[in-house]
Design a protein around this motif. Structure first.
Motif, PDB file in Angstrom:
ATOM      1  N   VAL A   1      17.384  46.611 -33.066  1.00  0.00           N
ATOM      2  CA  VAL A   1      16.468  45.370 -32.666  1.00  0.00           C
ATOM      3  C   VAL A   1      14.630  45.339 -33.389  1.00  0.00           C
ATOM      4  O   VAL A   1      14.481  45.101 -33.294  1.00  0.00           O
ATOM      5  CB  VAL A   1      16.875  45.546 -31.185  1.00  0.00           C
ATOM      6  N   ALA A   2      14.765  46.404 -33.518  1.00  0.00           N
ATOM      7  CA  ALA A   2      13.065  47.226 -33.833  1.00  0.00           C
ATOM      8  C   ALA A   2      12.699  46.546 -35.147  1.00  0.00           C
ATOM      9  O   ALA A   2      11.826  45.672 -34.945  1.00  0.00           O
ATOM     10  CB  ALA A   2      12.965  48.425 -33.613  1.00  0.00           C
ATOM     11  N   LYS A   3      13.826  47.136 -35.839  1.00  0.00           N
ATOM     12  CA  LYS A   3      13.582  46.808 -37.613  1.00  0.00           C
ATOM     13  C   LYS A   3      13.633  44.783 -37.637  1.00  0.00           C
ATOM     14  O   LYS A   3      12.724  44.844 -38.174  1.00  0.00           O
ATOM     15  CB  LYS A   3      14.576  47.475 -37.939  1.00  0.00           C
ATOM     16  N   ALA A   4      14.950  44.474 -36.913  1.00  0.00           N
ATOM     17  CA  ALA A   4      15.003  42.981 -36.712  1.00  0.00           C
ATOM     18  C   ALA A   4      13.155  42.122 -36.649  1.00  0.00           C
ATOM     19  O   ALA A   4      13.276  41.352 -36.973  1.00  0.00           O
ATOM     20  CB  ALA A   4      16.451  42.531 -36.486  1.00  0.00           C
ATOM     21  N   GLU A   5      13.081  43.119 -35.121  1.00  0.00           N
ATOM     22  CA  GLU A   5      12.540  42.757 -35.244  1.00  0.00           C
ATOM     23  C   GLU A   5      10.638  42.614 -35.925  1.00  0.00           C
ATOM     24  O   GLU A   5       9.527  41.621 -36.270  1.00  0.00           O
ATOM     25  CB  GLU A   5      11.424  42.490 -33.852  1.00  0.00           C
ATOM     26  N   ARG A   6      10.730  43.822 -36.590  1.00  0.00           N
ATOM     27  CA  ARG A   6       9.562  44.344 -37.662  1.00  0.00           C
ATOM     28  C   ARG A   6       9.297  42.513 -38.850  1.00  0.00           C
ATOM     29  O   ARG A   6       8.691  42.502 -38.991  1.00  0.00           O
ATOM     30  CB  ARG A   6       9.919  45.687 -37.837  1.00  0.00           C
ATOM     31  N   ALA A   7      10.853  42.923 -39.287  1.00  0.00           N
ATOM     32  CA  ALA A   7      10.763  41.684 -40.468  1.00  0.00           C
ATOM     33  C   ALA A   7      10.889  40.690 -40.321  1.00  0.00           C
ATOM     34  O   ALA A   7      10.408  39.583 -40.694  1.00  0.00           O
ATOM     35  CB  ALA A   7      12.306  42.035 -40.654  1.00  0.00           C
ATOM     36  N   ARG A   8      10.752  40.191 -38.728  1.00  0.00           N
ATOM     37  CA  ARG A   8      10.613  39.049 -38.420  1.00  0.00           C
ATOM     38  C   ARG A   8       9.191  38.573 -38.403  1.00  0.00           C
ATOM     39  O   ARG A   8       8.756  37.434 -39.353  1.00  0.00           O
ATOM     40  CB  ARG A   8      11.112  38.927 -37.148  1.00  0.00           C
ATOM     41  N   ILE A   9       8.231  39.327 -37.772  1.00  0.00           N
ATOM     42  CA  ILE A   9       7.416  39.743 -37.842  1.00  0.00           C
ATOM     43  C   ILE A   9       6.980  39.623 -39.825  1.00  0.00           C
ATOM     44  O   ILE A   9       5.630  38.972 -39.631  1.00  0.00           O
ATOM     45  CB  ILE A   9       5.784  40.663 -36.836  1.00  0.00           C
ATOM     46  N   LYS A  10       6.780  40.315 -40.274  1.00  0.00           N
ATOM     47  CA  LYS A  10       6.637  40.586 -41.648  1.00  0.00           C
ATOM     48  C   LYS A  10       6.781  39.054 -42.627  1.00  0.00           C
ATOM     49  O   LYS A  10       5.851  38.802 -42.698  1.00  0.00           O
ATOM     50  CB  LYS A  10       7.479  40.937 -42.156  1.00  0.00           C
ATOM     51  N   ALA A  11       8.315  38.718 -41.830  1.00  0.00           N
ATOM     52  CA  ALA A  11       8.261  37.255 -42.520  1.00  0.00           C
ATOM     53  C   ALA A  11       7.243  36.301 -42.289  1.00  0.00           C
ATOM     54  O   ALA A  11       7.050  35.288 -43.108  1.00  0.00           O
ATOM     55  CB  ALA A  11       9.475  37.049 -42.174  1.00  0.00           C
ATOM     56  N   GLU A  12       7.255  36.046 -40.559  1.00  0.00           N
ATOM     57  CA  GLU A  12       5.775  35.349 -40.582  1.00  0.00           C
ATOM     58  C   GLU A  12       4.679  35.595 -40.678  1.00  0.00           C
ATOM     59  O   GLU A  12       3.492  34.301 -41.625  1.00  0.00           O
ATOM     60  CB  GLU A  12       5.627  35.048 -38.164  1.00  0.00           C
ATOM     61  N   LEU A  13       4.005  36.877 -40.941  1.00  0.00           N
ATOM     62  CA  LEU A  13       2.797  37.233 -41.974  1.00  0.00           C
ATOM     63  C   LEU A  13       3.050  36.959 -42.671  1.00  0.00           C
ATOM     64  O   LEU A  13       1.525  36.142 -43.512  1.00  0.00           O
ATOM     65  CB  LEU A  13       2.447  38.765 -41.322  1.00  0.00           C
ATOM     66  N   ASP A  14       3.869  37.142 -44.046  1.00  0.00           N
ATOM     67  CA  ASP A  14       3.494  36.596 -45.539  1.00  0.00           C
ATOM     68  C   ASP A  14       4.203  34.853 -45.288  1.00  0.00           C
ATOM     69  O   ASP A  14       3.531  34.401 -45.996  1.00  0.00           O
ATOM     70  CB  ASP A  14       5.091  37.388 -45.531  1.00  0.00           C
ATOM     71  N   THR A  15       4.485  34.255 -44.625  1.00  0.00           N
ATOM     72  CA  THR A  15       4.492  32.462 -44.560  1.00  0.00           C
ATOM     73  C   THR A  15       3.247  32.329 -43.971  1.00  0.00           C
ATOM     74  O   THR A  15       2.085  31.557 -45.000  1.00  0.00           O
ATOM     75  CB  THR A  15       5.437  32.541 -42.874  1.00  0.00           C
ATOM     76  N   GLU A  16       2.530  33.246 -43.031  1.00  0.00           N
ATOM     77  CA  GLU A  16       0.569  32.659 -42.791  1.00  0.00           C
ATOM     78  C   GLU A  16       0.437  32.814 -44.180  1.00  0.00           C
ATOM     79  O   GLU A  16      -0.905  32.128 -44.403  1.00  0.00           O
ATOM     80  CB  GLU A  16       0.517  33.399 -41.998  1.00  0.00           C
ATOM     81  N   ARG A  17       0.106  33.855 -44.756  1.00  0.00           N
ATOM     82  CA  ARG A  17      -0.633  34.319 -45.746  1.00  0.00           C
ATOM     83  C   ARG A  17      -0.623  33.494 -46.983  1.00  0.00           C
ATOM     84  O   ARG A  17      -1.116  32.731 -48.053  1.00  0.00           O
ATOM     85  CB  ARG A  17      -0.440  35.708 -46.740  1.00  0.00           C
ATOM     86  N   ALA A  18       0.990  33.254 -46.946  1.00  0.00           N
ATOM     87  CA  ALA A  18       1.071  31.889 -48.573  1.00  0.00           C
ATOM     88  C   ALA A  18       0.624  30.603 -48.556  1.00  0.00           C
ATOM     89  O   ALA A  18       0.313  29.739 -49.357  1.00  0.00           O
ATOM     90  CB  ALA A  18       3.079  31.712 -48.470  1.00  0.00           C
ATOM     91  N   GLU A  19       0.788  29.906 -46.732  1.00  0.00           N
ATOM     92  CA  GLU A  19       0.188  29.058 -46.063  1.00  0.00           C
ATOM     93  C   GLU A  19      -1.531  29.378 -47.130  1.00  0.00           C
ATOM     94  O   GLU A  19      -2.028  27.461 -46.607  1.00  0.00           O
ATOM     95  CB  GLU A  19       0.198  28.449 -44.744  1.00  0.00           C
ATOM     96  N   THR A  20      -1.914  29.811 -46.619  1.00  0.00           N
ATOM     97  CA  THR A  20      -3.788  29.454 -46.973  1.00  0.00           C
ATOM     98  C   THR A  20      -4.379  29.716 -47.501  1.00  0.00           C
ATOM     99  O   THR A  20      -3.425  30.200 -49.457  1.00  0.00           O
ATOM    100  CB  THR A  20      -4.291  31.127 -46.320  1.00  0.00           C
TER     101      THR A  20
END
Length: 52
Positions: free
Chosen positions: A33-52
């Motif tokens: 569960v923790a690994k899945a949560e970490r991967a989800r957060i990382k994906a969100e951060l990557d998306t935010e970085r790509a939008e900037t």
């Protein structure tokens, strides 16, 4: 007739092993569960970085 002390100890240890196996299984689930949560957060951060 008194229970064989070695047999009693064997049963206690067998129960302890089962309890530990259940605990390990629960902890592995928590790690998944923790690994899945970490991967989800990382994906969100990557998306935010790509939008900037």
């Amino acid at each position: 007739m008194a229970a064989n002390p070695k047999l009693k100890r064997f049963r206690e240890l067998t129960q302890e092993i089962q309890t530990k196996r259940e605990e390990v299984s629960r902890l592995r689930d928590e790690v998944d569960v923790a690994k899945a949560e970490r991967a989800r957060i990382k994906a969100e951060l990557d998306t935010e970085r790509a939008e900037t």
